[in-house]
Design an enzyme around this catalytic site. Structure first.
Site, PDB file in Angstrom:
ATOM      1  N   ASP A 141      39.060  43.482  44.825  1.00 12.52           N
ATOM      2  CA  ASP A 141      38.448  44.624  45.344  1.00 12.52           C
ATOM      3  C   ASP A 141      36.948  45.232  45.592  1.00 12.52           C
ATOM      4  OD1 ASP A 141      41.359  44.005  45.334  1.00 12.52           O
ATOM      5  OD2 ASP A 141      41.650  46.221  45.864  1.00 12.52           O
ATOM      6  N   GLU A 165      46.312  49.753  34.161  1.00 16.78           N
ATOM      7  CA  GLU A 165      45.517  48.904  34.732  1.00 16.78           C
ATOM      8  C   GLU A 165      44.628  47.734  34.711  1.00 16.78           C
ATOM      9  OE1 GLU A 165      45.920  49.984  39.025  1.00 16.78           O
ATOM     10  OE2 GLU A 165      45.314  48.625  40.048  1.00 16.78           O
TER      11      GLU A 165
HETATM   12  C1  9WN Z   1      45.181  45.751  47.542  1.00 17.77           C
HETATM   13  C2  9WN Z   1      48.340  45.088  43.054  1.00 17.77           C
HETATM   14  C3  9WN Z   1      46.940  45.012  43.843  1.00 17.77           C
HETATM   15  C4  9WN Z   1      46.408  43.526  42.665  1.00 17.77           C
HETATM   16  C5  9WN Z   1      44.938  43.757  42.580  1.00 17.77           C
HETATM   17  C6  9WN Z   1      44.327  44.658  42.362  1.00 17.77           C
HETATM   18  C7  9WN Z   1      45.067  45.649  43.803  1.00 17.77           C
HETATM   19  C8  9WN Z   1      45.308  46.399  46.134  1.00 17.77           C
HETATM   20  C9  9WN Z   1      44.848  48.077  45.972  1.00 17.77           C
HETATM   21  O1  9WN Z   1      45.807  46.293  43.522  1.00 17.77           O
HETATM   22  O2  9WN Z   1      44.674  45.705  44.961  1.00 17.77           O
HETATM   23  O3  9WN Z   1      45.902  44.766  47.712  1.00 17.77           O
HETATM   24  O4  9WN Z   1      45.766  48.938  46.823  1.00 17.77           O
HETATM   25  O5  9WN Z   1      43.989  48.379  45.516  1.00 17.77           O
HETATM   26  O6  9WN Z   1      42.394  44.810  43.422  1.00 17.77           O
HETATM   27  O7  9WN Z   1      44.234  42.524  42.118  1.00 17.77           O
HETATM   28  O8  9WN Z   1      46.927  42.359  43.190  1.00 17.77           O
HETATM   29  O9  9WN Z   1      47.842  45.441  41.347  1.00 17.77           O
END
Ligand code: 9WN
Length: 417
Positions: free
Chosen positions: A151, A377
């Site tokens: 991200d 997380e």
């Molecule tokens: C967008 C689910 C996901 C991970 C990613 C992390 C985050 C999402 C968000 O969460 O991304 O896809 O809404 O921030 O960056 O690595 O797969 O855990």
């Protein structure tokens, strides 16, 4: 904790924020479950593959249900715009291809030939799609959205700054209802993310040559692909099938990664060499460095107190951005915090290149962090505070993997402790 995130068919990535199935989350969870509950791990893989597109892409989110507490949700992605999409709504982009490595871990823990026959061809078409649709001149593959990797990592800042965000869709931030805004990407980041989604949607999520609004050759994504290709070739071997494309694909990616070694940085050169993020260490996961390079990468980068390693004021490692980078931001998502999956990839890499004591040191630090702060997380490198979503599935699943592999260390090393 994992059980409380389990719907039976999918694990949500975290107790908060994420109510659907994410691609590399599910792969890492299945991998962590391999020795504990391989049947449930296989169910996770099957659920994810229900979202596969007819051209091979396995999407980054599969929307199995109707949750309304996540943005952007299925109505924004509108995957039905593409004739390639499955009936089940999904996003229109992909994520790091960990899945073949998870399937290998499941098979090694509990062999199941029928399961392999079911899923290996699907993995083959996904990997083949990556090389076909995302090819870069150097032999690596490109990502088309920061959500395909990490991200708000500073490595994407420059490429994102080139975007014209005039007329960008309105930003909805449901994430900040549950997580402190200081730990999440900014509104400007989200404006850029949604601008890319909007453009890709207008192109049916299949941009032609030169049409993709964001293109970045991510070393983490490619290192994960290199390992996954080798694992896929191994799986074809188990099936008695032809793993030559996978073998060759993996070698091509490894060679192209090796060419990115930067002698002066003791790390690998990313697309944006002005930023120093943990992405520049990732070829370690694919055992790309020579013994001498791996030693330098550990001493001068990964474990260096001034860069990614533990220091007096920031004892928790590995930081997702170098502490010496002006972009380092210790609580904001991929701009500084420690992530359990990043540590896990690096531990496996250290083991692969023969730095066993270093791997054990990082594994111990990682286990100490989850013991202290739970399965979060991500974590503040200075205080160890848990950040982002609580009850985070891959942090728990990878802890299981680290614990079970620690137990299976050779007897002699256990005895000598
Ligand atoms: C967008 C689910 C996901 C991970 C990613 C992390 C985050 C999402 C968000 O969460 O991304 O896809 O809404 O921030 O960056 O690595 O797969 O855990």
């Amino acid at each position: 904790m994992l059980a409380s995130n389990d719907s039976g068919a999918i694990f949500r990535p975290g107790r908060q924020i994420y109510p659907f199935q994410w691609n590399w989350d599910s792969a890492l969870i299945a991998l962590g479950l391999a020795r504990i509950d391989s049947e449930r791990g296989r169910t996770e893989v099957r659920s994810l593959l229900r979202g596969q597109w007819s051209d091979g892409m396995v999407p980054h989110i599969v929307f199995h249900g109707n949750a309304t507490d996540y943005a952007p949700g299925p109505e924004v992605w509108d995957s039905a715009v593409s004739p390639l999409a499955p009936k089940l709504p999904t996003s229109g982009i992909t994520q790091p291809p960990v899945l073949a490595s998870a399937v290998r871990a499941l098979h090694e823990a509990a062999p199941d030939a029928a399961f392999l026959a079911e899923v290996v061809p699907a993995l083959e078409t996904w990997h083949d799609w990556l090389h076909r649709e995302r090819a870069d001149d150097s032999g690596l593959v490109a990502i088309h959205h920061p959500w395909e990797a990490a991200d708000n990592s500073p490595r994407f800042d420059r490429a994102l700054a080139r975007l014209d965000t005039a007329g960008a869709p309105a930003v909805e931030r449901l994430d900040r209802r549950v997580v402190d805004a200081a730990e999440r990407p900014t509104d400007r980041d989200y404006t850029q993310y949604l601008t890319i989604v909007d453009r890709l949607h207008a192109l049916g999520y299949r941009p032609g040559p030169g049409e993709a609004p964001f293109v970045y050759v991510d070393l983490s994504f490619n290192s994960i692909l290199a390992v996954a290709e080798a694992d896929l070739a191994w799986l074809w071997g188990e099936l008695g099938g032809d793993g030559r494309r996978a073998q060759a694909g993996g070698s091509r990616v490894r060679d192209a990664l090796a060419a990115r070694w930067d002698e002066s940085a003791a790390a690998y050169a990313g697309d944006d060499d002005a930023t120093a993020t943990v992405d520049t260490l990732f070829p370690l996961y694919a055992a790309v460095p020579s013994a001498a390079q791996a030693r330098r990468l550990w001493d001068e980068a990964l474990w260096s107190p001034a860069r990614f390693g533990p220091s007096q004021d920031a004892p928790w490692a590995v930081t997702s951005t170098s502490k010496s980078s002006p972009a380092y931001d210790p609580r904001r998502y991929w701009r500084g915090p420690v992530w359990i999956n990043v540590n896990w990839f690096l531990i496996r890499g250290l083991e692969r290149v023969g730095l066993a004591a270093e791997a054990a040191e990082l594994r111990q630090l990682t286990l100490d962090l989850v013991r202290r702060s739970g399965f979060s997380e991500y974590y503040d490198p200075h205080t160890g505070d848990p950040l982002g979503s609580g009850g985070f599935s891959w942090s728990a699943a990878l802890t299981l993997d680290l614990l079970s592999t620690a137990r299976s260390r050779p007897e002699s090393s256990i005895r000598s402790r």
